[in-house]
Motif scaffolding. Structure first.
Motif, short mmCIF file in Angstrom:
data_model
loop_
_atom_site.label_atom_id
_atom_site.label_comp_id
_atom_site.label_asym_id
_atom_site.label_seq_id
_atom_site.Cartn_x
_atom_site.Cartn_y
_atom_site.Cartn_z
N GLY A 1 0.83 -1.20 0.00
CA GLY A 1 0.00 0.00 0.00
C GLY A 1 0.86 1.24 0.00
N THR A 2 0.20 2.40 -0.14
CA THR A 2 0.98 3.61 -0.33
C THR A 2 0.96 4.54 0.88
OG1 THR A 2 -0.95 4.58 -1.37
CG2 THR A 2 0.71 3.64 -2.84
N SER A 3 0.20 4.17 1.90
CA SER A 3 0.24 4.99 3.12
C SER A 3 1.54 4.70 3.87
CB SER A 3 -0.96 4.69 4.00
OG SER A 3 -2.15 5.05 3.32
N ASP A 4 1.76 5.46 4.93
CA ASP A 4 3.01 5.30 5.68
C ASP A 4 2.95 4.08 6.59
OD1 ASP A 4 3.44 7.69 4.51
OD2 ASP A 4 3.43 8.88 6.36
N SER A 5 4.11 3.50 6.80
CA SER A 5 4.16 2.47 7.83
C SER A 5 5.29 2.80 8.77
CB SER A 5 4.36 1.09 7.21
OG SER A 5 5.69 0.92 6.81
N PHE A 6 5.11 2.42 10.00
CA PHE A 6 6.17 2.57 10.98
C PHE A 6 6.26 1.28 11.78
CE2 PHE A 6 7.74 3.95 15.22
CZ PHE A 6 9.01 4.31 14.80
N THR A 7 7.44 0.69 11.70
CA THR A 7 7.66 -0.57 12.40
C THR A 7 8.58 -0.31 13.58
OG1 THR A 7 7.38 -1.83 10.39
CG2 THR A 7 8.56 -2.93 12.17
N ASN A 8 8.14 -0.71 14.72
CA ASN A 8 8.94 -0.55 15.94
C ASN A 8 9.16 -1.93 16.52
OD1 ASN A 8 10.18 0.50 18.24
ND2 ASN A 8 8.23 0.77 19.31
N GLN A 9 10.30 -2.49 16.17
CA GLN A 9 10.52 -3.90 16.45
C GLN A 9 11.52 -4.13 17.58
OE1 GLN A 9 13.03 -5.81 13.66
NE2 GLN A 9 12.21 -7.85 14.02
N VAL A 10 11.25 -5.14 18.38
CA VAL A 10 12.24 -5.57 19.36
C VAL A 10 12.39 -7.09 19.26
CG1 VAL A 10 12.88 -5.74 21.80
CG2 VAL A 10 11.77 -3.66 20.95
N MET A 11 13.62 -7.50 19.08
CA MET A 11 13.90 -8.93 19.05
C MET A 11 14.96 -9.23 20.10
SD MET A 11 15.57 -11.13 15.94
CE MET A 11 14.09 -11.44 15.01
N GLU A 12 14.67 -10.21 20.94
CA GLU A 12 15.64 -10.60 21.96
C GLU A 12 16.11 -12.02 21.66
OE1 GLU A 12 14.35 -8.36 25.96
OE2 GLU A 12 12.71 -9.49 25.05
N ILE A 13 17.42 -12.16 21.56
CA ILE A 13 17.98 -13.46 21.23
C ILE A 13 18.89 -13.88 22.39
CG2 ILE A 13 19.42 -14.76 19.60
CD1 ILE A 13 18.67 -12.68 17.47
N GLN B 1 11.35 2.68 10.35
CA GLN B 1 11.39 1.69 11.41
C GLN B 1 12.48 1.94 12.44
OE1 GLN B 1 13.34 -2.27 10.56
NE2 GLN B 1 12.38 -1.93 8.60
N VAL B 2 12.19 1.47 13.64
CA VAL B 2 13.20 1.35 14.67
C VAL B 2 13.29 -0.15 14.95
CG1 VAL B 2 13.85 1.86 17.05
CG2 VAL B 2 12.64 3.58 15.69
N SER B 3 14.44 -0.69 14.68
CA SER B 3 14.56 -2.14 14.77
C SER B 3 15.66 -2.49 15.76
CB SER B 3 14.89 -2.68 13.38
OG SER B 3 15.10 -4.06 13.43
N THR B 4 15.26 -3.06 16.84
CA THR B 4 16.22 -3.36 17.91
C THR B 4 16.45 -4.86 17.99
OG1 THR B 4 15.51 -1.43 19.16
CG2 THR B 4 16.64 -3.17 20.39
N THR B 5 17.69 -5.25 17.84
CA THR B 5 18.05 -6.65 17.99
C THR B 5 19.00 -6.75 19.16
OG1 THR B 5 17.98 -6.81 15.59
CG2 THR B 5 18.92 -8.68 16.79
N HIS B 6 18.64 -7.62 20.04
CA HIS B 6 19.34 -7.68 21.30
C HIS B 6 19.84 -9.10 21.46
CE1 HIS B 6 19.80 -5.64 25.15
NE2 HIS B 6 19.59 -6.79 25.72
#
Lengths: 438, 259
Positions: A209-221, A243-248
């Motif tokens: 789609g053409t609207s905005d998306s914002f992904t705020n992700q947290v992954m803990e490994i 996006q803010v993508s946090t991998t921990h």
């Protein structure tokens, strides 16, 4: 300004609809933090060069819950599937929620378990959830991270059994439905690698789609003794997908982590890659490649926290920044007092291709032990004119010569993408990005 | 084939070439000699199209076309080749891929089909033999970690692959030991052809022993001050460049006296 009340109503709804003990408590703590801090502002040193509050100005995002279960067809899904998917475990997230119905687990049960977080919290993995979900909040205390924690729901728990080496990689597809509304997605996952286990994990993002998306992700490994994780993140989404993508990654045993982040297209992208080395003799390698054009902004924040002796870490991030795009690299290495014999290296190299492109690069070393080897370096430059001229004197047109040199610059990062099919795919994405014809 | 008329060139405001005239016909081998700083390499780079140099006066035609109007890549595809004094190392670009691209770009420019893999490989093998080049170098990045001799051989190998009308060899002999020099010279000699001209830029006589130029020019202060046959090179070797300087000084003095 972001309206905290807007989130407050949502939060209350979620808490009353899903009051499960453990996770609800984590959410509550998260929301406390979020209410106090709000979204990170530039006065926050960690967010000096990346402003996300603008993404919330005069804009209302729909949450996953707003539309019930958004429906994507197989063909929507096919558009994002990565090569080798026939031989991969495919986990699909829609608007931040894990969708078991669209997912396919191909590894046998005694190797890999994939469960909705809520189910895992009740069953035999209760202990892992209790001990490890939400640990990242100890390291990242900002509001955006807390916002994800406030809304942990529909996440996934991935468990790799003891001494099992997954033959099939795990692919995570994140789909955002922006066909009718701006969409906020907050995927959350906890990945637990038992002793001696091995996994290749790949994730990618797609806004439909053409609207905005914002992904705020947290992954803990969580990585145990002798376990090995290879992690690949491919960001190649629409220009209005941020996006803010946090991998921990916490290496609680003497394990091995290898992570590669490839950032090509998108709006405002912030990656937090946190390595917490909690056992002696850990090894971790972090790589990143960002190739930015248009108005894309990509910020790679890394943290390598050496908490025990004798750990080895190496970081290499490379960037090519063109047009009005901007890049940030902030690499923090912590060496705690007891972490003697630490080896920690870091390098960041950049090529700027336009006068309007920008890069902010900042190494941050905080060393509290005295017997360590740490190094860092960064370069910002332009394309090598002598090399360019050399290629041109052999009849190679300037555009092709430029592309050849830029492609060459990406080579050592590409080499770190170990799965062959994926490497080929990423190479192709890079070539398309550089407008190189086959 | 190449006609240089009254070329003046400067870099960063400093005048290096002060009116060079030179005519080169197909099949001819010319040598330009001269002391350090006389403008030899500048001339080579100006002809190849290095943009840092400003052409303040004069013109150059190549096969009837205005060379100075052309981009470096067009010059190459029109048949100009330069073997560099210091071939650049380019990490990450494989030698094979680079040469294949170069050969096919030239073919495309002349309306020819790209070579297929088999034909290309055959051509490469044939040309590599000319300069005793080790096949393992081809899979490496361009010049990366090559020895001085390997770099120069790679230049002549590229020349062989691209079959230029005019090859400029800029101090190809520098940094080569006697054996490497012999190999490179042999390669160049085998590339001599009635339709191909060669311009050798060198400081010393020793490469010319092997290549036997038809004409030798002496460059001094950005100008050709003497031209002659190959015996001129021998004379220079014997007497050093000072005799040229003295001679010019003398001429200048005489002119001053007349005035």
């Amino acid at each position: 300004m972001v309206d905290v009340n807007h989130f407050k109503d949502r939060f209350k709804q979620l808490q009353s609809a899903s009051p499960d003990g453990q996770i609800a408590r984590i959410r509550l703590k998260g929301f406390d933090t979020f209410s106090k801090t709000g979204l990170p502002a530039p006065r926050n040193e960690e967010w000096k060069y990346t402003s996300i509050s603008g993404l919330f100005n005069d804009k209302e995002y729909h949450f996953a819950a707003d539309d019930g279960q958004p429906v994507f067809t197989r063909s929507d899904l096919d558009a994002i599937r990565l090569p080798g998917h026939q031989g991969a475990n495919e986990l699909v997230f829609v608007n931040g929620w894990f969708m078991p119905m669209l997912s396919a687990i191909r590894s046998p049960d005694d190797q890999l378990t994939v469960l909705p977080l809520e189910d895992a919290a009740k069953g035999i993995y209760k202990k892992q959830i209790k001990e490890h979900l939400g640990q990242s909040s100890r390291y990242i205390k900002d509001g955006i991270h807390a916002l994800n924690t406030s809304f942990i729901y529909g996440g996934v728990f991935i468990h790799v059994a003891k001494r099992r080496e997954l033959q099939y990689p795990v692919y995570l597809y994140h789909l955002s439905d922006a066909r009718e509304h701006h969409t906020l997605c907050q995927p959350r996952s906890l990945i637990y690698m038992e002793e001696g286990s091995k996994m290749q994990l790949v994730e990618t993002f797609k806004t439909i789609g053409t609207s905005d998306s914002f992904t705020n992700q947290v992954m803990e490994i969580v990585v145990n003794n002798n376990a090995l994780i290879e992690y690949y993140k491919i960001q190649n989404d629409a220009a209005n997908a941020s996006q803010v993508s946090t991998t921990h990654i916490r290496q609680i045993g003497r394990g091995y982590a290898h992570a590669v982040t490839i950032t090509l297209n998108g709006g405002i992208i912030r990656n937090n890659m946190n390595l917490i080395l909690e056992a002696a003799g850990n090894e971790a390698h972090l790589y990143g490649l960002y190739m930015l054009k248009g108005h894309t902004h990509a910020d790679n924040h890394t943290l390598v926290d050496n908490r025990e002796p004798g750990c080895l870490s190496n970081q290499l991030y490379k960037g090519i920044v063109d047009d009005n795009a901007t890049g940030v690299f902030n690499g923090k290495i912590m060496v705690q007092p007891q972490a003697q014999k630490t080896n920690a290296y870091q390098s960041n190299k950049n090529i700027l291709l336009s006068d309007n492109a920008g890069i902010n690069t900042k190494p941050q070393l905080e060393i509290f032990a005295d017997d360590v080897k740490c190094s860092h370096g960064c370069t910002v430059g332009q394309l090598d004119e002598t090399a360019l001229f050399y290629l041109r004197t052999r009849g190679i047109p300037i555009e092709n010569a430029r592309a050849m040199l830029l492609e060459a610059f990406t080579e050592d990062i590409l080499d770190q993408v170990k799965p062959k099919l994926l490497r080929k795919h990423v190479k192709q994405l890079i070539r398309e990005h550089l407008s190189i014809k086959k | 084939m190449l006609s240089i008329k009254n070329i003046h060139a400067a870099i960063e405001g400093k005048q290096i070439l002060n009116g060079i005239n030179l005519e080169i016909k197909p099949g001819e081998v010319h040598a330009i000699m001269g002391p350090n700083g006389s403008g030899k390499s500048t001339l080579a780079l100006v002809l190849a199209g290095r943009e840092e140099y400003e052409i303040t006066q004069g013109m150059v035609t190549f096969s009837g076309k205005d060379l100075l109007e052309m981009s470096p890549e067009d010059r190459a595809r029109e048949g100009l080749f330069i073997a560099f004094q210091y071939p650049v190392e380019i990490p990450g670009v494989s030698t094979t891929n680079f040469i294949k691209t170069a050969v096919n770009e030239k073919r495309k420019y002349h309306g020819q089909e790209a070579l297929d893999a088999v034909a290309f490989l055959k051509l490469m093998k044939e040309k590599m033999a000319l300069v005793n080049m080790d096949q393992s170098l081809l899979s490496r990045s361009i010049n990366e970690g090559f020895s001085g001799g390997e770099k120069k051989r790679n230049e002549i190998f590229q020349m062989a692959m691209l079959e230029p009308k005019l090859a400029i060899l800029d101090e190809t002999d520098s940094g080569l030991d006697i054996d490497a020099l012999r190999v490179v010279a042999k390669g160049v000699n085998e590339l001599r052809h009635k339709d191909r001209a060669i311009l050798i830029i060198t400081h010393y006589q020793r490469l010319l022993d092997y290549l036997q130029p038809d004409f030798v020019h002496v460059l001094y202060n950005g100008r050709i001050v003497r031209s002659g046959g190959k015996e001129l090179a021998l004379e220079l070797e014997e007497k050093g460049y000072d005799f040229i300087k003295d001679e010019i000084g003398l001429t200048a003095g005489v002119q001053a006296g007349i005035n």
